[in-house]
Design a protein around this motif. Sequence first.
Motif, PDB file in Angstrom:
ATOM      1  N   ASP A   1     -36.092  19.380 -15.449  1.00 29.73           N
ATOM      2  CA  ASP A   1     -36.386  19.933 -16.773  1.00 29.73           C
ATOM      3  C   ASP A   1     -35.627  19.189 -17.870  1.00 29.73           C
ATOM      4  O   ASP A   1     -36.023  19.211 -19.035  1.00 29.73           O
ATOM      5  CB  ASP A   1     -36.033  21.425 -16.827  1.00 29.73           C
ATOM      6  CG  ASP A   1     -37.058  22.295 -16.107  1.00 29.73           C
ATOM      7  OD1 ASP A   1     -38.147  21.767 -15.769  1.00 29.73           O
ATOM      8  OD2 ASP A   1     -36.782  23.483 -15.876  1.00 29.73           O
ATOM      9  N   ASP A   2     -34.535  18.565 -17.511  1.00 26.89           N
ATOM     10  CA  ASP A   2     -33.721  17.789 -18.454  1.00 26.89           C
ATOM     11  C   ASP A   2     -34.019  16.302 -18.224  1.00 26.89           C
ATOM     12  O   ASP A   2     -33.598  15.707 -17.230  1.00 26.89           O
ATOM     13  CB  ASP A   2     -32.240  18.088 -18.211  1.00 26.89           C
ATOM     14  CG  ASP A   2     -31.318  17.393 -19.211  1.00 26.89           C
ATOM     15  OD1 ASP A   2     -31.724  16.356 -19.770  1.00 26.89           O
ATOM     16  OD2 ASP A   2     -30.199  17.881 -19.419  1.00 26.89           O
ATOM     17  N   LYS A   3     -34.781  15.694 -19.143  1.00 25.15           N
ATOM     18  CA  LYS A   3     -35.197  14.297 -18.967  1.00 25.15           C
ATOM     19  C   LYS A   3     -34.007  13.342 -18.916  1.00 25.15           C
ATOM     20  O   LYS A   3     -34.063  12.306 -18.239  1.00 25.15           O
ATOM     21  CB  LYS A   3     -36.155  13.891 -20.089  1.00 25.15           C
ATOM     22  CG  LYS A   3     -37.491  14.620 -20.068  1.00 25.15           C
ATOM     23  CD  LYS A   3     -38.380  14.162 -21.204  1.00 25.15           C
ATOM     24  CE  LYS A   3     -39.710  14.895 -21.192  1.00 25.15           C
ATOM     25  NZ  LYS A   3     -39.561  16.356 -21.383  1.00 25.15           N
ATOM     26  N   LEU A   4     -32.939  13.673 -19.616  1.00 24.34           N
ATOM     27  CA  LEU A   4     -31.759  12.813 -19.599  1.00 24.34           C
ATOM     28  C   LEU A   4     -31.102  12.845 -18.223  1.00 24.34           C
ATOM     29  O   LEU A   4     -30.707  11.800 -17.684  1.00 24.34           O
ATOM     30  CB  LEU A   4     -30.768  13.265 -20.671  1.00 24.34           C
ATOM     31  CG  LEU A   4     -29.498  12.423 -20.827  1.00 24.34           C
ATOM     32  CD1 LEU A   4     -29.847  10.977 -21.137  1.00 24.34           C
ATOM     33  CD2 LEU A   4     -28.601  13.007 -21.927  1.00 24.34           C
TER      34      LEU A   4
ATOM     35  N   ALA B   1     -36.534   2.596 -11.286  1.00 17.34           N
ATOM     36  CA  ALA B   1     -36.642   2.070 -12.650  1.00 17.34           C
ATOM     37  C   ALA B   1     -37.134   3.127 -13.629  1.00 17.34           C
ATOM     38  O   ALA B   1     -38.079   3.881 -13.341  1.00 17.34           O
ATOM     39  CB  ALA B   1     -37.581   0.869 -12.677  1.00 17.34           C
ATOM     40  N   VAL B   2     -36.499   3.182 -14.793  1.00 16.27           N
ATOM     41  CA  VAL B   2     -36.882   4.074 -15.889  1.00 16.27           C
ATOM     42  C   VAL B   2     -36.783   3.289 -17.194  1.00 16.27           C
ATOM     43  O   VAL B   2     -36.140   2.232 -17.244  1.00 16.27           O
ATOM     44  CB  VAL B   2     -35.949   5.309 -15.960  1.00 16.27           C
ATOM     45  CG1 VAL B   2     -36.093   6.190 -14.726  1.00 16.27           C
ATOM     46  CG2 VAL B   2     -34.491   4.880 -16.144  1.00 16.27           C
ATOM     47  N   PRO B   3     -37.395   3.773 -18.286  1.00 23.33           N
ATOM     48  CA  PRO B   3     -37.211   3.101 -19.574  1.00 23.33           C
ATOM     49  C   PRO B   3     -35.737   3.076 -19.966  1.00 23.33           C
ATOM     50  O   PRO B   3     -35.029   4.076 -19.801  1.00 23.33           O
ATOM     51  CB  PRO B   3     -38.032   3.980 -20.541  1.00 23.33           C
ATOM     52  CG  PRO B   3     -39.066   4.633 -19.672  1.00 23.33           C
ATOM     53  CD  PRO B   3     -38.384   4.884 -18.367  1.00 23.33           C
ATOM     54  N   GLU B   4     -35.281   1.944 -20.468  1.00 22.39           N
ATOM     55  CA  GLU B   4     -33.869   1.781 -20.806  1.00 22.39           C
ATOM     56  C   GLU B   4     -33.422   2.794 -21.852  1.00 22.39           C
ATOM     57  O   GLU B   4     -34.124   3.050 -22.841  1.00 22.39           O
ATOM     58  CB  GLU B   4     -33.619   0.364 -21.329  1.00 22.39           C
ATOM     59  CG  GLU B   4     -32.163   0.084 -21.667  1.00 22.39           C
ATOM     60  CD  GLU B   4     -31.941  -1.285 -22.276  1.00 22.39           C
ATOM     61  OE1 GLU B   4     -30.819  -1.545 -22.765  1.00 22.39           O
ATOM     62  OE2 GLU B   4     -32.890  -2.101 -22.268  1.00 22.39           O
ATOM     63  N   LEU B   5     -32.245   3.366 -21.632  1.00 22.52           N
ATOM     64  CA  LEU B   5     -31.671   4.318 -22.571  1.00 22.52           C
ATOM     65  C   LEU B   5     -30.879   3.569 -23.636  1.00 22.52           C
ATOM     66  O   LEU B   5     -29.949   2.822 -23.323  1.00 22.52           O
ATOM     67  CB  LEU B   5     -30.755   5.291 -21.822  1.00 22.52           C
ATOM     68  CG  LEU B   5     -30.035   6.340 -22.667  1.00 22.52           C
ATOM     69  CD1 LEU B   5     -31.038   7.324 -23.278  1.00 22.52           C
ATOM     70  CD2 LEU B   5     -29.018   7.105 -21.808  1.00 22.52           C
ATOM     71  N   TYR B   6     -31.235   3.776 -24.908  1.00 26.45           N
ATOM     72  CA  TYR B   6     -30.517   3.139 -26.010  1.00 26.45           C
ATOM     73  C   TYR B   6     -29.400   4.029 -26.559  1.00 26.45           C
ATOM     74  O   TYR B   6     -28.379   3.534 -27.036  1.00 26.45           O
ATOM     75  CB  TYR B   6     -31.478   2.814 -27.153  1.00 26.45           C
ATOM     76  CG  TYR B   6     -32.529   1.778 -26.822  1.00 26.45           C
ATOM     77  CD1 TYR B   6     -32.336   0.835 -25.818  1.00 26.45           C
ATOM     78  CD2 TYR B   6     -33.735   1.735 -27.534  1.00 26.45           C
ATOM     79  CE1 TYR B   6     -33.298  -0.115 -25.527  1.00 26.45           C
ATOM     80  CE2 TYR B   6     -34.698   0.786 -27.253  1.00 26.45           C
ATOM     81  CZ  TYR B   6     -34.486  -0.132 -26.242  1.00 26.45           C
ATOM     82  OH  TYR B   6     -35.450  -1.077 -25.960  1.00 26.45           O
TER      83      TYR B   6
END
Length: 329
Positions: free
Chosen positions: A37-40, A52-57
Amino acid sequence: MLSRYRSLRDAGVLGLNRRNGDYILKFNPRRLYPLVDDKLQTKRLALQAGIAVPELYGVIETQHDIRRLPEIVRDRPEFALKPSHGSAGDGIVVVAGRSAGRYRTISGALLDDEFLSHHLSNAINGQFSLGGVPDVVIVEYMVRFSALFERISFQGVPDVRVIVFRGFPVMSMVRLPTRGSHGKANLHQGAVGAGIDIANGVTLDGVLGTQVVTHHPDTSNAIAGLQIPDWDTILDISARSYELTGLGYIGVDIVLDRDLGPLVLELNARPGLAIQIANRQGLLRRLQLCEQRADFSASPAQRIEFAKREFSHPVGPIMEPAEMTVDAA
Protein backbone atom coordinates in the motif's frame (compact mmCIF):
# COMPACT_ATOMS: atom_id res chain seq x y z
CA MET A 1 -30.76 -14.62 -13.37
CA LEU A 2 -29.95 -17.89 -11.61
CA SER A 3 -29.06 -19.53 -14.91
CA ARG A 4 -26.75 -16.61 -15.71
CA TYR A 5 -24.85 -17.06 -12.44
CA ARG A 6 -24.58 -20.78 -13.15
CA SER A 7 -23.15 -19.97 -16.56
CA LEU A 8 -20.57 -17.63 -15.01
CA ARG A 9 -19.68 -20.22 -12.39
CA ASP A 10 -19.32 -22.92 -15.04
CA ALA A 11 -17.03 -20.58 -17.00
CA GLY A 12 -14.86 -20.13 -13.92
CA VAL A 13 -15.54 -16.41 -13.44
CA LEU A 14 -14.27 -15.15 -10.09
CA GLY A 15 -16.70 -12.82 -8.35
CA LEU A 16 -15.94 -10.05 -5.88
CA ASN A 17 -17.18 -11.85 -2.76
CA ARG A 18 -15.31 -15.04 -3.54
CA ARG A 19 -12.15 -13.10 -4.39
CA ASN A 20 -12.34 -11.32 -1.05
CA GLY A 21 -13.21 -14.36 1.07
CA ASP A 22 -11.37 -17.23 -0.57
CA TYR A 23 -8.23 -15.47 -1.76
CA ILE A 24 -7.53 -12.00 -0.34
CA LEU A 25 -8.67 -12.73 3.21
CA LYS A 26 -7.11 -16.20 3.22
CA PHE A 27 -3.75 -15.52 1.59
CA ASN A 28 -3.03 -11.83 2.29
CA PRO A 29 -2.29 -11.22 6.00
CA ARG A 30 -3.32 -7.68 6.94
CA ARG A 31 -0.01 -7.05 8.66
CA LEU A 32 1.72 -7.28 5.26
CA TYR A 33 -0.50 -4.75 3.46
CA PRO A 34 1.82 -1.79 4.19
CA LEU A 35 4.46 -3.47 2.03
CA VAL A 36 2.34 -2.81 -1.06
CA ASP A 37 0.00 0.00 0.00
CA ASP A 38 3.02 2.27 0.51
CA LYS A 39 4.70 2.74 -2.90
CA LEU A 40 7.86 4.08 -1.28
CA GLN A 41 8.21 0.98 0.90
CA THR A 42 7.51 -1.25 -2.12
CA LYS A 43 10.22 0.53 -4.11
CA ARG A 44 12.79 0.05 -1.36
CA LEU A 45 11.86 -3.62 -0.95
CA ALA A 46 12.21 -4.22 -4.68
CA LEU A 47 15.61 -2.53 -4.79
CA GLN A 48 16.85 -4.73 -1.93
CA ALA A 49 15.71 -7.79 -3.90
CA GLY A 50 17.41 -6.64 -7.10
CA ILE A 51 14.13 -5.94 -8.89
CA ALA A 52 14.23 -2.91 -11.19
CA VAL A 53 12.01 0.10 -10.41
CA PRO A 54 11.94 3.72 -11.64
CA GLU A 55 14.82 5.61 -10.04
CA LEU A 56 13.95 7.57 -6.92
CA TYR A 57 15.00 11.23 -7.12
CA GLY A 58 13.62 12.41 -3.79
CA VAL A 59 10.71 12.37 -1.34
CA ILE A 60 8.48 15.29 -0.32
CA GLU A 61 7.44 14.42 3.24
CA THR A 62 6.27 17.70 4.80
CA GLN A 63 4.78 21.01 3.74
CA HIS A 64 8.20 22.53 4.40
CA ASP A 65 9.77 20.06 1.94
CA ILE A 66 7.69 21.38 -0.95
CA ARG A 67 10.17 24.22 -1.50
CA ARG A 68 12.84 21.56 -2.18
CA LEU A 69 11.19 20.34 -5.40
CA PRO A 70 13.07 22.72 -7.77
CA GLU A 71 16.34 21.58 -6.20
CA ILE A 72 15.44 17.87 -6.49
CA VAL A 73 14.56 18.18 -10.18
CA ARG A 74 17.11 20.85 -11.12
CA ASP A 75 18.96 18.49 -13.48
CA ARG A 76 15.88 16.40 -14.29
CA PRO A 77 13.83 17.95 -17.10
CA GLU A 78 11.52 14.91 -16.94
CA PHE A 79 10.12 13.40 -13.75
CA ALA A 80 7.00 12.00 -12.12
CA LEU A 81 5.28 12.98 -8.87
CA LYS A 82 3.37 10.17 -7.14
CA PRO A 83 1.51 10.12 -3.81
CA SER A 84 2.94 7.12 -1.97
CA HIS A 85 -0.50 5.89 -0.86
CA GLY A 86 -2.42 6.95 -3.96
CA SER A 87 -4.64 4.62 -5.98
CA ALA A 88 -5.99 4.41 -9.55
CA GLY A 89 -3.41 6.96 -10.69
CA ASP A 90 -4.97 9.80 -8.67
CA GLY A 91 -2.62 12.64 -7.87
CA ILE A 92 0.12 11.58 -10.29
CA VAL A 93 1.73 14.37 -12.31
CA VAL A 94 4.14 13.46 -15.10
CA VAL A 95 6.42 16.25 -16.32
CA ALA A 96 7.91 15.68 -19.77
CA GLY A 97 9.93 18.90 -20.11
CA ARG A 98 10.22 22.61 -19.38
CA SER A 99 8.99 25.63 -21.30
CA ALA A 100 9.41 29.33 -20.40
CA GLY A 101 10.13 28.52 -16.77
CA ARG A 102 7.10 26.23 -16.43
CA TYR A 103 6.67 22.47 -16.33
CA ARG A 104 5.17 20.77 -19.38
CA THR A 105 3.14 17.60 -18.77
CA ILE A 106 2.88 14.68 -21.20
CA SER A 107 -0.44 16.10 -22.41
CA GLY A 108 1.18 19.44 -23.22
CA ALA A 109 -0.29 21.42 -20.31
CA LEU A 110 2.01 23.99 -18.71
CA LEU A 111 2.18 24.13 -14.90
CA ASP A 112 3.92 26.77 -12.82
CA ASP A 113 5.62 26.44 -9.43
CA GLU A 114 2.53 27.72 -7.63
CA PHE A 115 0.33 25.02 -9.17
CA LEU A 116 2.76 22.22 -8.29
CA SER A 117 3.21 23.56 -4.75
CA HIS A 118 -0.56 23.57 -4.25
CA HIS A 119 -0.83 20.07 -5.71
CA LEU A 120 1.94 18.74 -3.46
CA SER A 121 0.33 20.36 -0.42
CA ASN A 122 -2.97 18.63 -1.17
CA ALA A 123 -1.21 15.31 -1.68
CA ILE A 124 0.65 15.55 1.63
CA ASN A 125 -2.64 16.36 3.34
CA GLY A 126 -4.04 13.08 2.02
CA GLN A 127 -6.30 14.22 -0.81
CA PHE A 128 -5.23 11.30 -3.02
CA SER A 129 -4.36 8.66 -0.44
CA LEU A 130 -6.34 5.59 0.54
CA GLY A 131 -8.58 6.63 3.44
CA GLY A 132 -7.46 10.27 3.22
CA VAL A 133 -4.49 9.70 5.54
CA PRO A 134 -1.52 12.10 5.44
CA ASP A 135 0.90 11.08 2.73
CA VAL A 136 4.32 11.69 1.19
CA VAL A 137 5.09 12.28 -2.49
CA ILE A 138 7.67 10.33 -4.46
CA VAL A 139 9.72 12.19 -7.07
CA GLU A 140 11.01 9.63 -9.56
CA TYR A 141 12.19 8.83 -13.05
CA MET A 142 9.66 9.44 -15.82
CA VAL A 143 9.12 6.18 -17.67
CA ARG A 144 9.65 6.43 -21.42
CA PHE A 145 7.42 3.70 -22.75
CA SER A 146 8.69 1.27 -25.33
CA ALA A 147 8.27 2.22 -28.99
CA LEU A 148 6.43 -1.08 -29.29
CA PHE A 149 3.35 0.56 -27.79
CA GLU A 150 3.35 3.80 -29.78
CA ARG A 151 0.94 2.35 -32.34
CA ILE A 152 -1.63 1.19 -29.77
CA SER A 153 -1.54 3.80 -27.03
CA PHE A 154 -2.58 7.43 -26.56
CA GLN A 155 -0.16 9.72 -24.66
CA GLY A 156 0.10 7.80 -21.38
CA VAL A 157 2.26 4.85 -20.37
CA PRO A 158 0.77 1.38 -20.95
CA ASP A 159 1.39 -1.17 -18.22
CA VAL A 160 1.27 -4.92 -17.84
CA ARG A 161 -0.77 -6.38 -14.96
CA VAL A 162 -0.01 -9.93 -13.82
CA ILE A 163 -2.16 -11.70 -11.24
CA VAL A 164 0.06 -13.88 -9.06
CA PHE A 165 -1.31 -16.63 -6.81
CA ARG A 166 1.15 -17.97 -4.23
CA GLY A 167 4.00 -17.23 -6.61
CA PHE A 168 2.33 -18.54 -9.78
CA PRO A 169 1.52 -16.05 -12.58
CA VAL A 170 -2.05 -17.04 -13.50
CA MET A 171 -3.40 -14.29 -15.78
CA SER A 172 -2.11 -11.15 -17.44
CA MET A 173 -3.19 -8.16 -19.49
CA VAL A 174 -1.81 -4.94 -20.92
CA ARG A 175 -3.69 -1.70 -20.22
CA LEU A 176 -3.57 0.78 -23.08
CA PRO A 177 -4.33 4.46 -22.46
CA THR A 178 -6.84 6.17 -24.74
CA ARG A 179 -8.06 9.70 -25.35
CA GLY A 180 -11.13 8.77 -23.33
CA SER A 181 -9.02 7.68 -20.33
CA HIS A 182 -7.05 10.97 -20.55
CA GLY A 183 -3.85 9.02 -21.10
CA LYS A 184 -4.29 6.87 -17.98
CA ALA A 185 -3.90 3.09 -18.05
CA ASN A 186 -7.10 2.58 -16.07
CA LEU A 187 -9.86 0.37 -17.50
CA HIS A 188 -12.59 2.02 -15.44
CA GLN A 189 -11.63 5.41 -16.89
CA GLY A 190 -11.74 4.20 -20.50
CA ALA A 191 -8.42 2.50 -21.21
CA VAL A 192 -8.35 -0.60 -23.42
CA GLY A 193 -7.51 -3.89 -21.73
CA ALA A 194 -5.98 -6.66 -23.84
CA GLY A 195 -5.35 -10.13 -22.50
CA ILE A 196 -1.88 -11.65 -22.82
CA ASP A 197 -1.18 -15.32 -23.40
CA ILE A 198 0.87 -16.34 -20.34
CA ALA A 199 2.67 -18.99 -22.37
CA ASN A 200 4.28 -16.67 -24.91
CA GLY A 201 3.54 -13.03 -24.06
CA VAL A 202 1.44 -12.35 -27.18
CA THR A 203 -1.52 -9.99 -26.89
CA LEU A 204 -5.11 -10.97 -27.62
CA ASP A 205 -7.93 -8.73 -28.83
CA GLY A 206 -8.79 -5.77 -26.62
CA VAL A 207 -11.83 -4.88 -24.58
CA LEU A 208 -13.19 -1.36 -24.13
CA GLY A 209 -15.91 -1.38 -21.52
CA THR A 210 -18.09 -4.30 -22.57
CA GLN A 211 -17.11 -4.19 -26.22
CA VAL A 212 -14.49 -6.32 -27.94
CA VAL A 213 -12.15 -4.11 -29.97
CA THR A 214 -9.63 -5.39 -32.47
CA HIS A 215 -8.04 -1.96 -33.08
CA HIS A 216 -7.08 0.88 -30.75
CA PRO A 217 -9.85 3.53 -30.84
CA ASP A 218 -7.43 6.44 -31.29
CA THR A 219 -4.64 5.02 -33.45
CA SER A 220 -6.72 2.48 -35.44
CA ASN A 221 -3.89 -0.06 -35.19
CA ALA A 222 -4.47 -3.75 -34.47
CA ILE A 223 -4.12 -4.80 -30.83
CA ALA A 224 -3.81 -8.59 -31.05
CA GLY A 225 -0.66 -10.42 -32.05
CA LEU A 226 1.82 -8.07 -30.37
CA GLN A 227 4.79 -9.84 -28.81
CA ILE A 228 5.52 -8.27 -25.43
CA PRO A 229 9.32 -7.96 -25.16
CA ASP A 230 11.22 -9.35 -22.16
CA TRP A 231 8.24 -11.57 -21.37
CA ASP A 232 10.30 -14.07 -19.39
CA THR A 233 11.72 -11.23 -17.30
CA ILE A 234 8.21 -9.93 -16.63
CA LEU A 235 7.11 -13.38 -15.46
CA ASP A 236 10.23 -13.74 -13.31
CA ILE A 237 9.62 -10.39 -11.61
CA SER A 238 5.98 -11.32 -11.05
CA ALA A 239 6.76 -14.75 -9.58
CA ARG A 240 9.47 -13.34 -7.27
CA SER A 241 7.06 -10.75 -5.92
CA TYR A 242 5.57 -13.50 -3.77
CA GLU A 243 8.83 -13.93 -1.83
CA LEU A 244 9.22 -10.15 -1.81
CA THR A 245 5.97 -9.50 0.07
CA GLY A 246 4.66 -12.79 1.48
CA LEU A 247 1.25 -11.92 0.01
CA GLY A 248 -0.42 -14.86 -1.73
CA TYR A 249 -2.81 -13.04 -4.05
CA ILE A 250 -1.49 -9.89 -5.70
CA GLY A 251 -1.46 -7.84 -8.86
CA VAL A 252 1.98 -6.88 -10.16
CA ASP A 253 2.08 -3.79 -12.38
CA ILE A 254 5.07 -3.51 -14.70
CA VAL A 255 6.00 -0.97 -17.35
CA LEU A 256 8.37 -1.45 -20.27
CA ASP A 257 10.83 1.41 -20.47
CA ARG A 258 12.38 1.93 -23.89
CA ASP A 259 15.89 2.10 -22.39
CA LEU A 260 15.70 0.20 -19.10
CA GLY A 261 13.30 -2.63 -19.91
CA PRO A 262 10.72 -3.93 -17.38
CA LEU A 263 10.27 -1.80 -14.25
CA VAL A 264 7.89 -2.52 -11.36
CA LEU A 265 5.44 0.34 -10.88
CA GLU A 266 3.53 -1.05 -7.92
CA LEU A 267 2.06 -4.12 -6.26
CA ASN A 268 -1.58 -4.44 -5.31
CA ALA A 269 -3.03 -6.59 -2.53
CA ARG A 270 -6.58 -6.13 -3.86
CA PRO A 271 -6.25 -6.44 -7.64
CA GLY A 272 -9.45 -5.86 -9.58
CA LEU A 273 -11.30 -8.48 -11.55
CA ALA A 274 -11.56 -6.71 -14.91
CA ILE A 275 -8.57 -8.74 -16.08
CA GLN A 276 -11.10 -11.53 -16.69
CA ILE A 277 -12.99 -9.30 -19.10
CA ALA A 278 -9.76 -8.36 -20.89
CA ASN A 279 -8.96 -12.06 -21.33
CA ARG A 280 -12.62 -13.03 -21.80
CA GLN A 281 -11.97 -15.93 -19.46
CA GLY A 282 -12.63 -16.70 -15.82
CA LEU A 283 -9.86 -16.44 -13.26
CA LEU A 284 -11.34 -18.95 -10.82
CA ARG A 285 -10.61 -21.88 -13.11
CA ARG A 286 -6.90 -21.05 -13.13
CA LEU A 287 -6.73 -20.47 -9.38
CA GLN A 288 -8.40 -23.81 -8.71
CA LEU A 289 -6.07 -25.55 -11.15
CA CYS A 290 -3.14 -24.15 -9.19
CA GLU A 291 -4.59 -25.37 -5.92
CA GLN A 292 -5.12 -28.85 -7.37
CA ARG A 293 -1.86 -29.39 -9.26
CA ALA A 294 0.79 -26.84 -8.29
CA ASP A 295 3.81 -27.50 -6.12
CA PHE A 296 3.91 -24.46 -3.87
CA SER A 297 7.44 -25.29 -2.75
CA ALA A 298 8.69 -24.88 -6.33
CA SER A 299 11.25 -22.27 -7.33
CA PRO A 300 10.17 -19.16 -9.28
CA ALA A 301 11.52 -20.70 -12.50
CA GLN A 302 9.53 -23.89 -11.91
CA ARG A 303 6.40 -21.90 -11.12
CA ILE A 304 6.77 -20.01 -14.39
CA GLU A 305 7.13 -23.23 -16.35
CA PHE A 306 3.96 -24.55 -14.72
CA ALA A 307 2.08 -21.36 -15.64
CA LYS A 308 3.26 -21.45 -19.24
CA ARG A 309 2.24 -25.08 -19.58
CA GLU A 310 -1.14 -24.91 -17.83
CA PHE A 311 -2.37 -21.44 -18.77
CA SER A 312 -1.64 -21.24 -22.45
CA HIS A 313 -4.60 -19.42 -23.94
CA PRO A 314 -7.31 -20.63 -23.98
CA VAL A 315 -7.75 -22.82 -20.92
CA GLY A 316 -11.51 -22.43 -20.80
CA PRO A 317 -14.50 -21.07 -22.70
CA ILE A 318 -14.15 -17.66 -24.34
CA MET A 319 -16.95 -15.37 -23.20
CA GLU A 320 -18.20 -12.09 -24.58
CA PRO A 321 -17.55 -9.13 -22.25
CA ALA A 322 -21.25 -8.31 -22.04
CA GLU A 323 -21.88 -11.81 -20.67
CA MET A 324 -19.43 -11.40 -17.82
CA THR A 325 -19.79 -9.74 -14.45
CA VAL A 326 -17.05 -9.38 -11.87
CA ASP A 327 -19.35 -8.40 -9.01
CA ALA A 328 -21.10 -11.73 -8.50
CA ALA A 329 -20.58 -13.72 -5.32
